[in-house]
Each structure stands twice: as C-alpha cells, then as structure tokens.
Design a protein around this motif. Sequence first.
Motif, PDB file in Angstrom:
ATOM      1  N   LEU A   1       5.276   5.531   8.451  1.00 51.58           N
ATOM      2  CA  LEU A   1       6.160   4.915   7.473  1.00 51.58           C
ATOM      3  C   LEU A   1       6.090   5.637   6.129  1.00 51.58           C
ATOM      4  CD1 LEU A   1       5.421   1.162   8.279  1.00 51.58           C
ATOM      5  CD2 LEU A   1       7.467   2.470   8.928  1.00 51.58           C
ATOM      6  N   LEU A   2       4.890   6.044   5.732  1.00 51.41           N
ATOM      7  CA  LEU A   2       4.714   6.774   4.476  1.00 51.41           C
ATOM      8  C   LEU A   2       5.487   8.094   4.507  1.00 51.41           C
ATOM      9  CD1 LEU A   2       3.217   7.058   1.708  1.00 51.41           C
ATOM     10  CD2 LEU A   2       1.405   8.210   2.985  1.00 51.41           C
ATOM     11  N   MET A   3       5.374   8.825   5.601  1.00 53.25           N
ATOM     12  CA  MET A   3       6.076  10.113   5.709  1.00 53.25           C
ATOM     13  C   MET A   3       7.587   9.918   5.722  1.00 53.25           C
ATOM     14  SD  MET A   3       3.702  12.497   8.228  1.00 53.25           S
ATOM     15  CE  MET A   3       4.253  11.663   9.672  1.00 53.25           C
ATOM     16  N   ALA A   4       8.061   8.890   6.412  1.00 49.32           N
ATOM     17  CA  ALA A   4       9.503   8.633   6.474  1.00 49.32           C
ATOM     18  C   ALA A   4      10.043   8.238   5.100  1.00 49.32           C
ATOM     19  CB  ALA A   4       9.795   7.548   7.503  1.00 49.32           C
TER      20      ALA A   4
ATOM     21  N   PRO B   1       0.807  -1.238   0.000  1.00 48.81           N
ATOM     22  CA  PRO B   1       0.000   0.000   0.000  1.00 48.81           C
ATOM     23  C   PRO B   1       0.837   1.284   0.000  1.00 48.81           C
ATOM     24  CG  PRO B   1      -0.766  -1.511   1.714  1.00 48.81           C
ATOM     25  CD  PRO B   1       0.471  -2.098   1.136  1.00 48.81           C
ATOM     26  N   ILE B   2       1.958   1.264   0.699  1.00 47.87           N
ATOM     27  CA  ILE B   2       2.787   2.467   0.742  1.00 47.87           C
ATOM     28  C   ILE B   2       3.469   2.698  -0.606  1.00 47.87           C
ATOM     29  CG2 ILE B   2       4.823   3.524   1.803  1.00 47.87           C
ATOM     30  CD1 ILE B   2       3.935   2.252   4.452  1.00 47.87           C
TER      31      ILE B   2
ATOM     32  N   ALA C   1      13.286   2.289  -0.409  1.00 47.45           N
ATOM     33  CA  ALA C   1      13.051   3.310   0.620  1.00 47.45           C
ATOM     34  C   ALA C   1      12.014   2.832   1.630  1.00 47.45           C
ATOM     35  CB  ALA C   1      12.596   4.620  -0.023  1.00 47.45           C
ATOM     36  N   VAL C   2      10.947   2.200   1.149  1.00 48.10           N
ATOM     37  CA  VAL C   2       9.908   1.696   2.049  1.00 48.10           C
ATOM     38  C   VAL C   2      10.479   0.587   2.938  1.00 48.10           C
ATOM     39  CG1 VAL C   2       7.665   0.539   2.175  1.00 48.10           C
ATOM     40  CG2 VAL C   2       8.043   2.358   0.498  1.00 48.10           C
ATOM     41  N   THR C   3      11.230  -0.314   2.348  1.00 50.34           N
ATOM     42  CA  THR C   3      11.837  -1.398   3.130  1.00 50.34           C
ATOM     43  C   THR C   3      12.782  -0.836   4.187  1.00 50.34           C
ATOM     44  OG1 THR C   3      11.640  -2.943   1.288  1.00 50.34           O
ATOM     45  CG2 THR C   3      13.251  -3.486   2.979  1.00 50.34           C
ATOM     46  N   ASP C   4      13.568   0.159   3.812  1.00 54.18           N
ATOM     47  CA  ASP C   4      14.502   0.770   4.767  1.00 54.18           C
ATOM     48  C   ASP C   4      13.776   1.388   5.953  1.00 54.18           C
ATOM     49  OD1 ASP C   4      16.650  -0.003   3.225  1.00 54.18           O
ATOM     50  OD2 ASP C   4      16.999   1.998   2.372  1.00 54.18           O
ATOM     51  N   VAL C   5      12.695   2.113   5.716  1.00 53.25           N
ATOM     52  CA  VAL C   5      12.008   2.746   6.848  1.00 53.25           C
ATOM     53  C   VAL C   5      11.335   1.702   7.729  1.00 53.25           C
ATOM     54  CG1 VAL C   5      11.719   4.971   5.703  1.00 53.25           C
ATOM     55  CG2 VAL C   5       9.876   3.318   5.603  1.00 53.25           C
ATOM     56  N   ILE C   6      10.901   0.597   7.145  1.00 52.86           N
ATOM     57  CA  ILE C   6      10.317  -0.475   7.961  1.00 52.86           C
ATOM     58  C   ILE C   6      11.388  -1.076   8.864  1.00 52.86           C
ATOM     59  CG2 ILE C   6       9.327  -2.799   7.870  1.00 52.86           C
ATOM     60  CD1 ILE C   6       7.735  -1.824   5.375  1.00 52.86           C
TER      61      ILE C   6
END
Length: 132
Positions: free
Chosen positions: A88-91, A42-43, A62-67
């Motif tokens: 997570l979306l904002m990060a 979703p992100i 980028a999404v994986t990194d913030v998770i």
Amino acid sequence: MALDEEREGEAGRDDESRRFHARALAGDLTVSGAVWERYYVPIVRQLRPKFPVLDEEEIGDAVTDVIFHFAERPARFDPGKAPLDRYLLMAARGDLLNLLQKRKRQPTLVPLDPVAHDRPARNTVQEGEERE
C-alpha cells in the motif's frame, strides 16, 4: 535477541497481510474499512515527510484510494512478495509521484485582477466631440 523479535514482527505482518488478502478475495465488504483502520495513519505518517509540497488531504486521499483499489482487486496483491503495508505504501507513493508530475505538466494560470473604471468607456472621437 532483537533479530528474533524483528523476525516475529515480520511474520506477524505477513500473517495479517494474508488474512486481509483472504478476506478481500472472499469478497468481504468490510475489508477495506479494516485495512483503512489498520494502515491509514502509519502510511500517511511515512509519506508526509517525503511529499512536503502536498497537503495532508492529498496524501490521505491517495492512501484511501490505494486501500479501496486493494479491496476491489485483491488478486493484484501477492502476500508472498511483500506485506500489505509495504504494498500500500509503494502504491500510494507512486500515485503521489504521478500527481506531482501531472502538476508540473499543467501550465500555471495567473489570476487577473478586475479592472475598475471610474467613467464609462468612450473612444477619443466621442470625447473630442463632447468638449466642443
């Protein structure tokens, strides 16, 4: 009726965020995988139209990194301020904006084509001596 359903949805997201946060704070080593499975697609879908110049792999990274950062440092997340998906979306969005800024600062390198020589390199003096 729709407002009540929206509130229930937000409450469910808040509960889910608190559960993931509690697991991360407790040191659950599987929380990053569970968060990734729940929020990754979703992100990425939300970010893809906002960053058309980036490829899907860069957005996904980028999404994986913030998770992973969330799982490593769960104390930075406050479930009372925002649900985990929004955090997570904002990060990830911030990381992608930083990536774009970094690319703007780097000079663009123009590749040089190799030069083909049809004869060995000589200076004009050598060529003149050979003619005589």
